[in-house]
Write a protein that holds these residues in place. Sequence first.
Motif, PDB file in Angstrom:
ATOM      1  N   LEU A 151       1.094  -1.260   0.039  1.00  0.00           N
ATOM      2  CA  LEU A 151      -0.029  -0.046  -0.397  1.00  0.00           C
ATOM      3  C   LEU A 151       1.081   1.345  -0.239  1.00  0.00           C
ATOM      4  O   LEU A 151       0.541   2.401  -0.500  1.00  0.00           O
ATOM      5  CB  LEU A 151      -1.137   0.022   0.868  1.00  0.00           C
ATOM      6  N   LEU A 152       1.746   1.280   0.732  1.00  0.00           N
ATOM      7  CA  LEU A 152       3.295   2.504   0.964  1.00  0.00           C
ATOM      8  C   LEU A 152       3.172   2.705  -0.672  1.00  0.00           C
ATOM      9  O   LEU A 152       3.862   3.445  -1.496  1.00  0.00           O
ATOM     10  CB  LEU A 152       4.245   2.572   1.863  1.00  0.00           C
ATOM     11  N   LEU A 153       4.158   1.416  -1.041  1.00  0.00           N
ATOM     12  CA  LEU A 153       4.441   1.627  -2.806  1.00  0.00           C
ATOM     13  C   LEU A 153       3.041   2.271  -3.925  1.00  0.00           C
ATOM     14  O   LEU A 153       3.665   2.543  -4.444  1.00  0.00           O
ATOM     15  CB  LEU A 153       4.937   0.317  -2.748  1.00  0.00           C
ATOM     16  N   LYS A 154       2.283   1.522  -3.801  1.00  0.00           N
ATOM     17  CA  LYS A 154       0.470   1.662  -4.742  1.00  0.00           C
ATOM     18  C   LYS A 154       0.595   3.400  -4.108  1.00  0.00           C
ATOM     19  O   LYS A 154       0.102   4.216  -5.320  1.00  0.00           O
ATOM     20  CB  LYS A 154      -0.590   0.970  -4.124  1.00  0.00           C
ATOM     21  N   THR A 155       0.998   4.000  -3.297  1.00  0.00           N
ATOM     22  CA  THR A 155       0.346   5.465  -2.919  1.00  0.00           C
ATOM     23  C   THR A 155       1.930   5.959  -3.361  1.00  0.00           C
ATOM     24  O   THR A 155       0.806   7.704  -4.179  1.00  0.00           O
ATOM     25  CB  THR A 155       0.776   5.464  -1.132  1.00  0.00           C
ATOM     26  N   LEU A 156       2.369   5.968  -3.261  1.00  0.00           N
ATOM     27  CA  LEU A 156       3.604   6.060  -4.440  1.00  0.00           C
ATOM     28  C   LEU A 156       3.606   6.987  -5.605  1.00  0.00           C
ATOM     29  O   LEU A 156       3.758   7.436  -6.874  1.00  0.00           O
ATOM     30  CB  LEU A 156       4.935   6.289  -3.460  1.00  0.00           C
ATOM     31  N   HIS A 157       2.969   5.310  -5.891  1.00  0.00           N
ATOM     32  CA  HIS A 157       2.706   4.968  -7.173  1.00  0.00           C
ATOM     33  C   HIS A 157       2.004   6.158  -7.850  1.00  0.00           C
ATOM     34  O   HIS A 157       2.511   6.574  -9.213  1.00  0.00           O
ATOM     35  CB  HIS A 157       2.835   3.502  -7.452  1.00  0.00           C
ATOM     36  N   ILE A 158       1.060   6.375  -7.531  1.00  0.00           N
ATOM     37  CA  ILE A 158      -0.622   6.864  -7.799  1.00  0.00           C
ATOM     38  C   ILE A 158      -0.131   8.128  -7.581  1.00  0.00           C
ATOM     39  O   ILE A 158       0.132   8.942  -8.271  1.00  0.00           O
ATOM     40  CB  ILE A 158      -1.477   6.687  -6.968  1.00  0.00           C
ATOM     41  N   ALA A 184       8.180  -3.061  -8.715  1.00  0.00           N
ATOM     42  CA  ALA A 184       8.152  -3.762  -6.729  1.00  0.00           C
ATOM     43  C   ALA A 184       6.503  -4.211  -6.996  1.00  0.00           C
ATOM     44  O   ALA A 184       6.348  -5.062  -5.851  1.00  0.00           O
ATOM     45  CB  ALA A 184       8.380  -3.147  -6.562  1.00  0.00           C
ATOM     46  N   MET A 185       5.771  -3.581  -7.014  1.00  0.00           N
ATOM     47  CA  MET A 185       4.210  -3.552  -6.976  1.00  0.00           C
ATOM     48  C   MET A 185       3.784  -5.207  -7.637  1.00  0.00           C
ATOM     49  O   MET A 185       3.202  -5.793  -7.246  1.00  0.00           O
ATOM     50  CB  MET A 185       3.963  -2.448  -6.821  1.00  0.00           C
ATOM     51  N   ALA A 186       3.874  -5.003  -8.853  1.00  0.00           N
ATOM     52  CA  ALA A 186       3.885  -6.847  -9.588  1.00  0.00           C
ATOM     53  C   ALA A 186       4.785  -7.923  -9.032  1.00  0.00           C
ATOM     54  O   ALA A 186       3.815  -8.441  -9.242  1.00  0.00           O
ATOM     55  CB  ALA A 186       4.347  -6.011 -10.556  1.00  0.00           C
ATOM     56  N   GLN A 187       5.930  -7.666  -8.419  1.00  0.00           N
ATOM     57  CA  GLN A 187       6.776  -8.743  -7.708  1.00  0.00           C
ATOM     58  C   GLN A 187       5.536  -9.353  -7.347  1.00  0.00           C
ATOM     59  O   GLN A 187       5.824 -10.318  -6.481  1.00  0.00           O
ATOM     60  CB  GLN A 187       7.798  -8.520  -7.768  1.00  0.00           C
ATOM     61  N   MET A 188       5.845  -7.939  -6.108  1.00  0.00           N
ATOM     62  CA  MET A 188       4.408  -8.265  -4.574  1.00  0.00           C
ATOM     63  C   MET A 188       2.849  -9.017  -4.976  1.00  0.00           C
ATOM     64  O   MET A 188       2.240 -10.129  -4.586  1.00  0.00           O
ATOM     65  CB  MET A 188       4.189  -7.134  -3.862  1.00  0.00           C
ATOM     66  N   ALA A 189       2.745  -9.178  -6.188  1.00  0.00           N
ATOM     67  CA  ALA A 189       0.887  -9.666  -6.596  1.00  0.00           C
ATOM     68  C   ALA A 189       2.309 -10.431  -7.663  1.00  0.00           C
ATOM     69  O   ALA A 189      -0.190 -11.175  -7.714  1.00  0.00           O
ATOM     70  CB  ALA A 189       0.655  -8.023  -7.322  1.00  0.00           C
TER      71      ALA A 189
END
Length: 161
Positions: free
Chosen positions: A5-12, A69-74
């Motif tokens: 969620l931290l990565l997603k927030t930074l990404h958005i 990073a998010m793609a790998q985590m997902a």
Amino acid sequence: MNTYLLLKTLHILSSVLLVGTGLGSAFYMFFANRSGSVAAQAVVSRLVVRADWWFTTPCIFIQPATGIAMAQMAGWPLSTPWLAMSLGLYVLAGICWLPVVWLQIRMAALARLTVQADAQARALPPLYHQYQRRWEALGYPAFIAMAGTYYLMVNKPGLWG
């Protein structure tokens, strides 16, 4: 808050800053170039270059870092169709953006030198207008590529096979 969620927030946030700065800069540069005011063109082109260095450039690195990073985590391989297409469009936008930055720097320098030489300057050299046309020609596909990337990232459609 977990890492994803931290990565997603930074990404958005970085995507909004990246596209928002680009669109805002393009808007002001487009209209300053049609204003007939060399002084306005000098100021706006200088500020557009500054905005690219301060806002756009960091986001260009944050976007792929957080996205991959998010793609790998997902568990999404980078070959996932919507993800591969997103990365391709992002690269296309970057290929357009690099010469745009160079053109903006040159345009800002030409406008600054023109105003310094003559505070009441009525026209910029023809080279400025050549750069302006190239700048616009590269800006349209870059913006379309980024809009396509937004669509793919939000909708994650099945594209093929």
